[in-house]
Design a protein around this motif. Structure first.
Motif, PDB file in Angstrom:
ATOM      1  N   ALA A  18       2.900   5.043   0.003  1.00  0.00           N
ATOM      2  CA  ALA A  18       3.069   4.144   1.154  1.00  0.00           C
ATOM      3  C   ALA A  18       4.352   3.335   1.023  1.00  0.00           C
ATOM      4  CB  ALA A  18       1.860   3.219   1.274  1.00  0.00           C
ATOM      5  N   ARG A  19       4.645   2.879  -0.211  1.00  0.00           N
ATOM      6  CA  ARG A  19       5.876   2.119  -0.428  1.00  0.00           C
ATOM      7  C   ARG A  19       7.114   2.979  -0.158  1.00  0.00           C
ATOM      8  NH1 ARG A  19       9.873   1.694  -3.573  1.00  0.00           N
ATOM      9  NH2 ARG A  19       9.195   3.301  -5.017  1.00  0.00           N
ATOM     10  N   ARG A  20       7.094   4.231  -0.625  1.00  0.00           N
ATOM     11  CA  ARG A  20       8.231   5.132  -0.384  1.00  0.00           C
ATOM     12  C   ARG A  20       8.387   5.457   1.093  1.00  0.00           C
ATOM     13  NH1 ARG A  20       8.545   9.455  -5.349  1.00  0.00           N
ATOM     14  NH2 ARG A  20       8.675   7.877  -6.982  1.00  0.00           N
ATOM     15  N   ALA A  21       7.286   5.661   1.789  1.00  0.00           N
ATOM     16  CA  ALA A  21       7.350   5.951   3.219  1.00  0.00           C
ATOM     17  C   ALA A  21       7.935   4.766   3.980  1.00  0.00           C
ATOM     18  CB  ALA A  21       5.961   6.298   3.751  1.00  0.00           C
ATOM     19  N   ALA A  22       7.532   3.547   3.613  1.00  0.00           N
ATOM     20  CA  ALA A  22       8.063   2.355   4.264  1.00  0.00           C
ATOM     21  C   ALA A  22       9.556   2.199   3.976  1.00  0.00           C
ATOM     22  CB  ALA A  22       7.291   1.122   3.806  1.00  0.00           C
ATOM     23  N   ALA A  23       9.969   2.494   2.749  1.00  0.00           N
ATOM     24  CA  ALA A  23      11.384   2.386   2.388  1.00  0.00           C
ATOM     25  C   ALA A  23      12.211   3.425   3.138  1.00  0.00           C
ATOM     26  CB  ALA A  23      11.551   2.558   0.887  1.00  0.00           C
ATOM     27  N   THR A  24      11.687   4.642   3.265  1.00  0.00           N
ATOM     28  CA  THR A  24      12.396   5.690   4.003  1.00  0.00           C
ATOM     29  C   THR A  24      12.547   5.300   5.464  1.00  0.00           C
ATOM     30  OG1 THR A  24      11.580   7.378   2.506  1.00  0.00           O
ATOM     31  CG2 THR A  24      12.355   8.129   4.637  1.00  0.00           C
ATOM     32  N   GLU A  25      11.522   4.704   6.019  1.00  0.00           N
ATOM     33  CA  GLU A  25      11.575   4.267   7.412  1.00  0.00           C
ATOM     34  C   GLU A  25      12.603   3.161   7.586  1.00  0.00           C
ATOM     35  OE1 GLU A  25       8.304   2.328  10.225  1.00  0.00           O
ATOM     36  OE2 GLU A  25       7.649   4.182   9.251  1.00  0.00           O
ATOM     37  N   ARG A  26      12.681   2.269   6.604  1.00  0.00           N
ATOM     38  CA  ARG A  26      13.594   1.145   6.664  1.00  0.00           C
ATOM     39  C   ARG A  26      15.037   1.570   6.422  1.00  0.00           C
ATOM     40  NH1 ARG A  26      10.620  -1.449   3.203  1.00  0.00           N
ATOM     41  NH2 ARG A  26      12.009  -1.141   1.456  1.00  0.00           N
ATOM     42  N   VAL A  27      15.276   2.362   5.409  1.00  0.00           N
ATOM     43  CA  VAL A  27      16.626   2.708   4.980  1.00  0.00           C
ATOM     44  C   VAL A  27      17.073   4.052   5.527  1.00  0.00           C
ATOM     45  CG1 VAL A  27      18.054   3.129   2.950  1.00  0.00           C
ATOM     46  CG2 VAL A  27      16.302   1.390   2.871  1.00  0.00           C
ATOM     47  N   GLY A  28      16.172   4.968   5.682  1.00  0.00           N
ATOM     48  CA  GLY A  28      16.504   6.330   6.081  1.00  0.00           C
ATOM     49  C   GLY A  28      16.306   7.261   4.903  1.00  0.00           C
ATOM     50  N   PRO A  29      16.349   8.561   5.145  1.00  0.00           N
ATOM     51  CA  PRO A  29      16.126   9.506   4.049  1.00  0.00           C
ATOM     52  C   PRO A  29      17.288   9.480   3.055  1.00  0.00           C
ATOM     53  CG  PRO A  29      16.747  10.662   6.040  1.00  0.00           C
ATOM     54  CD  PRO A  29      16.569   9.217   6.413  1.00  0.00           C
TER      55      PRO A  29
END
Length: 185
Positions: A18-29
């Motif tokens: 969940a933390r990685r998914a939120a970071a990807t959404e925030r920063v991008g892939p």
């Protein structure tokens, strides 16, 4: 009995996902990284020709021409020291700081005497045999060509690549130049 959140491995994995998914959404892939090319010494090739590695001095790496002139002045034009420094100067770009002296000299001899350099030069580099020889040494420096214990030159796949042999070993694909004494005319 309630388990501690940190002690539950399944809970930790889901929290991390969940933390990685939120970071990807925030920063991008993440941007894909280009793989770093390993030079031959780091790949640890097998065989007798790869037992002796020479490392040029810092002085040589900073100014190869001055070091070569000094060696020629001290030991003479035809000395082994001057010849070794010429090999270093010619192949520093291909092999980096560690040169497999026996393998490089043997490869040089085989490519020239088998006619491979002439044939490749005519087909690829418009007849420049020295440029072709440098290209062969660059392939050797990346681990795409190796000299086996008998002295034959093989097209290889280094370990750690998608098509390398199982267990991260070298894959010898095709013999390009037979060992000396096994050439057919």
């Amino acid at each position: 009995m309630a388990r501690n959140r940190k002690a539950d491995p399944a809970r930790r994995r889901s929290d991390e996902a969940a933390r990685r998914a939120a970071a990807t959404e925030r920063v991008g892939p993440r941007t894909p990284r280009t793989p770093r090319v390993k030079l031959l010494h780091a790949l640890r090739p097998p065989g007798e020709y790869y037992q002796l590695w020479a490392e040029p001095s810092t002085q040589f790496l900073q100014d190869p021409e001055a070091a070569l002139k000094e060696a020629i002045g001290r030991y003479g034009e035809d000395s082994c020291d001057a010849a070794t420094l010429r090999v270093f100067a010619g192949h520093a770009e291909s092999y980096g700081h560690n040169v497999p002296t026996a393998a490089a000299a043997h490869l040089d001899l085989l490519v020239r005497s088998s006619g491979m350099a002439t044939a490749m030069a005519a087909a690829i580099t418009d007849g420049d045999e020295e440029e072709t020889l440098a290209a062969v040494h660059r392939l050797h420096g990346m681990g795409m060509l190796l000299v086996d214990d008998e002295g034959a030159v093989w097209l290889t796949v280094p370990p750690g690549t998608p098509v390398s042999a199982p267990n991260g070993e070298w894959r010898f694909v095709e013999k390009k130049i037979p060992a000396p004494g096994r050439w057919s005319n």
